[in-house]
Design a protein around this motif. Structure first.
Motif, PDB file in Angstrom:
ATOM      1  N   VAL A  47       0.818  -1.193   0.000  1.00 19.53           N
ATOM      2  CA  VAL A  47       0.000   0.000   0.000  1.00 19.53           C
ATOM      3  C   VAL A  47       0.853   1.244   0.000  1.00 19.53           C
ATOM      4  O   VAL A  47       0.501   2.267  -0.561  1.00 19.53           O
ATOM      5  CB  VAL A  47      -0.963  -0.019   1.212  1.00 19.53           C
ATOM      6  CG1 VAL A  47      -1.673   1.299   1.361  1.00 19.53           C
ATOM      7  CG2 VAL A  47      -1.958  -1.154   1.078  1.00 19.53           C
ATOM      8  N   ASP A  48       2.023   1.189   0.622  1.00 16.61           N
ATOM      9  CA  ASP A  48       2.901   2.345   0.641  1.00 16.61           C
ATOM     10  C   ASP A  48       3.728   2.479  -0.613  1.00 16.61           C
ATOM     11  O   ASP A  48       4.547   3.375  -0.747  1.00 16.61           O
ATOM     12  CB  ASP A  48       3.835   2.275   1.862  1.00 16.61           C
ATOM     13  CG  ASP A  48       3.080   2.538   3.150  1.00 16.61           C
ATOM     14  OD1 ASP A  48       1.953   3.051   3.052  1.00 16.61           O
ATOM     15  OD2 ASP A  48       3.603   2.252   4.233  1.00 16.61           O
ATOM     16  N   GLY A  49       3.542   1.559  -1.547  1.00 22.88           N
ATOM     17  CA  GLY A  49       4.186   1.727  -2.839  1.00 22.88           C
ATOM     18  C   GLY A  49       5.594   1.199  -2.898  1.00 22.88           C
ATOM     19  O   GLY A  49       6.356   1.536  -3.785  1.00 22.88           O
ATOM     20  N   ALA A  64      -2.378  -6.821   0.356  1.00 21.18           N
ATOM     21  CA  ALA A  64      -3.107  -8.047   0.631  1.00 21.18           C
ATOM     22  C   ALA A  64      -4.434  -8.005  -0.105  1.00 21.18           C
ATOM     23  O   ALA A  64      -4.995  -6.950  -0.326  1.00 21.18           O
ATOM     24  CB  ALA A  64      -3.325  -8.188   2.144  1.00 21.18           C
ATOM     25  N   THR A  65      -4.950  -9.185  -0.465  1.00 25.59           N
ATOM     26  CA  THR A  65      -6.069  -9.266  -1.390  1.00 25.59           C
ATOM     27  C   THR A  65      -7.252  -8.409  -0.965  1.00 25.59           C
ATOM     28  O   THR A  65      -7.735  -7.577  -1.725  1.00 25.59           O
ATOM     29  CB  THR A  65      -6.515 -10.730  -1.526  1.00 25.59           C
ATOM     30  OG1 THR A  65      -5.406 -11.502  -1.988  1.00 25.59           O
ATOM     31  CG2 THR A  65      -7.648 -10.844  -2.518  1.00 25.59           C
ATOM     32  N   ARG A  66      -7.726  -8.578   0.277  1.00 31.02           N
ATOM     33  CA  ARG A  66      -8.910  -7.829   0.699  1.00 31.02           C
ATOM     34  C   ARG A  66      -8.612  -6.342   0.784  1.00 31.02           C
ATOM     35  O   ARG A  66      -9.405  -5.516   0.312  1.00 31.02           O
ATOM     36  CB  ARG A  66      -9.385  -8.345   2.050  1.00 31.02           C
ATOM     37  CG  ARG A  66     -10.634  -7.614   2.551  1.00 31.02           C
ATOM     38  CD  ARG A  66     -11.152  -8.234   3.845  1.00 31.02           C
ATOM     39  NE  ARG A  66     -12.297  -7.491   4.353  1.00 31.02           N
ATOM     40  CZ  ARG A  66     -12.199  -6.431   5.138  1.00 31.02           C
ATOM     41  NH1 ARG A  66     -10.997  -5.987   5.496  1.00 31.02           N
ATOM     42  NH2 ARG A  66     -13.280  -5.790   5.563  1.00 31.02           N
ATOM     43  N   ARG A  67      -7.498  -5.989   1.381  1.00 31.64           N
ATOM     44  CA  ARG A  67      -7.153  -4.574   1.513  1.00 31.64           C
ATOM     45  C   ARG A  67      -6.931  -3.941   0.144  1.00 31.64           C
ATOM     46  O   ARG A  67      -7.383  -2.827  -0.119  1.00 31.64           O
ATOM     47  CB  ARG A  67      -5.907  -4.415   2.373  1.00 31.64           C
ATOM     48  CG  ARG A  67      -5.549  -2.955   2.645  1.00 31.64           C
ATOM     49  CD  ARG A  67      -4.277  -2.854   3.484  1.00 31.64           C
ATOM     50  NE  ARG A  67      -3.964  -1.463   3.752  1.00 31.64           N
ATOM     51  CZ  ARG A  67      -4.403  -0.779   4.804  1.00 31.64           C
ATOM     52  NH1 ARG A  67      -5.196  -1.367   5.677  1.00 31.64           N
ATOM     53  NH2 ARG A  67      -4.065   0.483   4.983  1.00 31.64           N
ATOM     54  N   GLY A  68      -6.247  -4.676  -0.737  1.00 29.37           N
ATOM     55  CA  GLY A  68      -6.012  -4.147  -2.077  1.00 29.37           C
ATOM     56  C   GLY A  68      -7.305  -3.946  -2.842  1.00 29.37           C
ATOM     57  O   GLY A  68      -7.476  -2.940  -3.544  1.00 29.37           O
ATOM     58  N   THR A  69      -8.245  -4.897  -2.685  1.00 20.66           N
ATOM     59  CA  THR A  69      -9.538  -4.771  -3.346  1.00 20.66           C
ATOM     60  C   THR A  69     -10.298  -3.550  -2.837  1.00 20.66           C
ATOM     61  O   THR A  69     -10.866  -2.789  -3.619  1.00 20.66           O
ATOM     62  CB  THR A  69     -10.381  -6.042  -3.120  1.00 20.66           C
ATOM     63  OG1 THR A  69      -9.685  -7.168  -3.664  1.00 20.66           O
ATOM     64  CG2 THR A  69     -11.739  -5.915  -3.795  1.00 20.66           C
ATOM     65  N   MET A  70     -10.276  -3.345  -1.534  1.00 24.13           N
ATOM     66  CA  MET A  70     -10.976  -2.198  -0.963  1.00 24.13           C
ATOM     67  C   MET A  70     -10.300  -0.885  -1.353  1.00 24.13           C
ATOM     68  O   MET A  70     -10.979   0.124  -1.602  1.00 24.13           O
ATOM     69  CB  MET A  70     -11.043  -2.327   0.566  1.00 24.13           C
ATOM     70  CG  MET A  70     -11.988  -3.401   1.053  1.00 24.13           C
ATOM     71  SD  MET A  70     -13.697  -3.187   0.442  1.00 24.13           S
ATOM     72  CE  MET A  70     -14.087  -1.553   1.075  1.00 24.13           C
ATOM     73  N   THR A  71      -8.988  -0.886  -1.412  1.00 28.00           N
ATOM     74  CA  THR A  71      -8.267   0.311  -1.873  1.00 28.00           C
ATOM     75  C   THR A  71      -8.719   0.680  -3.271  1.00 28.00           C
ATOM     76  O   THR A  71      -9.021   1.850  -3.566  1.00 28.00           O
ATOM     77  CB  THR A  71      -6.753   0.056  -1.861  1.00 28.00           C
ATOM     78  OG1 THR A  71      -6.310  -0.220  -0.539  1.00 28.00           O
ATOM     79  CG2 THR A  71      -5.988   1.260  -2.395  1.00 28.00           C
ATOM     80  N   LEU A  72      -8.781  -0.326  -4.132  1.00 22.62           N
ATOM     81  CA  LEU A  72      -9.183  -0.094  -5.518  1.00 22.62           C
ATOM     82  C   LEU A  72     -10.631   0.388  -5.589  1.00 22.62           C
ATOM     83  O   LEU A  72     -10.949   1.328  -6.337  1.00 22.62           O
ATOM     84  CB  LEU A  72      -9.010  -1.384  -6.318  1.00 22.62           C
ATOM     85  CG  LEU A  72      -9.337  -1.317  -7.809  1.00 22.62           C
ATOM     86  CD1 LEU A  72      -8.432  -0.310  -8.504  1.00 22.62           C
ATOM     87  CD2 LEU A  72      -9.183  -2.694  -8.452  1.00 22.62           C
TER      88      LEU A  72
END
Length: 494
Positions: free
Chosen positions: A11-13, A19-27
């Motif tokens: 997430v910090d680049g 992580a799958t769930r966090r990445g999905t929610m970020t998107l």
């Protein structure tokens, strides 16, 4: 490294995907924001007659309901991107979303025409802060490779379908509830985004620095006057005094901006971004594509309502095939890019877009939706997804964390300028062709038939020029683009 550490690093680049769930929610959060900002450019269109009656707008002043948003959004984009670099991208993103929310609420509650125009300026300022930082946060959250490709495919799809969704939603709200809900609808969406952003979006660390005040002012004034000049030219012709004056002022101020940026230690836009030929080419092609796309929305909506007598709601739903084409195409393109590389997909996309525009250039007063509009929409939608995903990747590929805000704002600004320039050029072509058709009509037409004939001849000419725009995109890709795949196939684990 633990799973939690990997998630936070992504997430910090720093390189790993979230992580799958966090990445999905970020998107979801970031794409929802962009969809809200894009559809706001068209959701108001179908409500304009109701707004005019309710707030007593004059016919000439009514255009400012649209123009106030366009000018403030386009004019402050570079400043919004640079503010994110210095103050923190997530912070400026949230400020932009909240400003957009408050301005939308004020617009829905407006009781005077000036109140609504002022709220549209506020929406544009909020969008200018939120949009470039949303894209910068997206590229920071997903490292170069398949993960970023899929994320930018969703971003590109939101940009493509936002206009047609805006027409549908605007028609539904205006018909079933009230024109005020084309403004109020943004409030719960923006509140949801503002609440979820701190939980699922972890922006990169702030880059210590100071604002380049001179660069910020010259960029804002130069872009605002440029967009205003295009708007004046599209409404009153290229000979309009205010349009010409705006272009002269814009050229002088933007020239001053370039000089300022060359000398600034921390410029609003590092000139190296534009000096990179691959990135500059991506910006130029995006400008042409968006300039062509604007004709699809602007003229086709008029054709369906003025000539085919569609209601606002029915005209909005008529754009669903375009949205479906973009969504399907963007998704498939993100999967095919690692195997095929960008060039063959972009060539096919440009060919489909060109074919769709050539088909629309055959428009006449007797053309039906199924025979002359549905097919071009599908072709253009499929082609647009194939173009926007690789070009979005190329525009941000290889950009360091310190410059991601500037690169993102340049990409969004290019699309805003492309829409304004494309509309100005195509409306001018439309006006000249319509006048010529009215002066030299076929024999035996009644008054209503003559009006439809002039209208459709103007639209057909505009679509011919739009076809030339995307045809030029095809030629540029064919001649200059090497099928390099390193920014589409980088491993997600590196």
């Amino acid at each position: 490294m633990s799973t939690t550490a990997r998630a936070r690093q992504g997430v910090d680049g720093a390189g790993s995907p979230p992580a799958t769930r966090r990445g999905t929610m970020t998107l979801i959060v970031i794409v929802a924001c962009q969809l809200m900002l894009v559809l706001d450019a068209t959701i108001v269109n179908v409500a304009l007659p109701d707004i005019q009656r309710a707030l007593d707008f004059s016919p000439t002043d009514l255009a400012w309901v649209l123009n106030a948003y366009t000018i403030s959004f386009g004019g402050f984009l570079l400043l919004g991107g640079r503010a994110g670099d210095i103050l923190g991208r997530r912070r400026v993103f949230q400020i932009g979303v909240l400003l957009f929310c408050l301005a939308s609420l004020a617009g829905g509650l407006a009781t005077e025409s000036w109140m609504l125009v002022a709220s549209r300026v506020g929406q544009g300022l909020g969008a200018a802060a939120a949009s470039p930082n949303a894209l910068a946060l997206l590229t920071a959250a997903f490292a170069e490779g398949p993960g970023r490709t899929k994320a930018l495919a969703a971003w590109a799809a939101a940009n493509g379908v936002g206009g047609s969704i805006g027409l549908i939603l605007g028609g539904m709200l205006t018909t079933w509830v009230s024109w005020r809900w084309v403004m109020f609808i943004n409030v719960p969406i923006a509140v949801g985004i503002a609440i979820l952003a701190p939980r699922f979006i972890s922006g990169p660390p702030r880059n210590p620095g100071r604002f380049d005040a001179t660069g910020a002012v010259t960029a804002t004034v130069g872009l605002s006057t440029l967009v205003y000049g295009f708007i004046r030219a599209s409404a009153d012709g290229w000979g309009d005094t205010l349009a010409l004056a705006s272009f002269v002022i814009s050229a002088a101020v933007l020239a001053s901006f370039v000089v300022t940026e060359r000398r600034a230690s921390q410029p609003v836009v590092p000139l190296g971004l534009v000096a990179d030929l691959s990135r500059a080419r991506a910006y130029a092609l995006l400008l042409l594509i968006v300039g062509s796309m604007i004709s699809m929305f602007f003229f086709t909506t008029q054709f369906l309502q003025e000539v085919r007598d569609f209601s606002a709601l029915r005209a909005g739903f008529a754009f669903l095939p375009l949205s479906v084409g973009i969504l399907v195409s963007a998704q498939r393109t993100s999967r095919l890019l690692p195997r095929l590389g960008p060039k063959p997909l972009m060539l096919l996309g440009a060919a489909l877009c060109t074919g769709g525009m050539v088909w629309l250039s055959q428009l006449s007063a007797t053309t039906g939706y199924a025979r002359g509009v549905l097919g071009p929409m599908l072709l253009f939608g499929l082609g647009l997804g194939m173009l926007m995903v690789p070009l979005s990747l190329a525009a941000v590929a290889g950009v360091g964390a310190r410059e991601s805000g500037a690169a993102s704002s340049m990409m969004v600004a290019t699309q805003q300028i492309g829409a304004s320039l494309g509309l100005a050029v195509l409306v001018t072509v439309y006006g000249a062709a319509s006048r010529d058709a009215a002066e030299h009509p076929p024999a035996g037409l009644g008054r209503a038939e003559l009006a439809d004939h002039a209208l459709t001849r103007g639209m057909a000419s505009a679509f011919t020029v739009a076809a030339a725009f995307v045809g030029l995109v095809f030629l540029v890709i064919l001649v200059t683009w090497r099928n390099e795949r390193q920014w589409t196939v980088t491993s997600e684990t590196t």
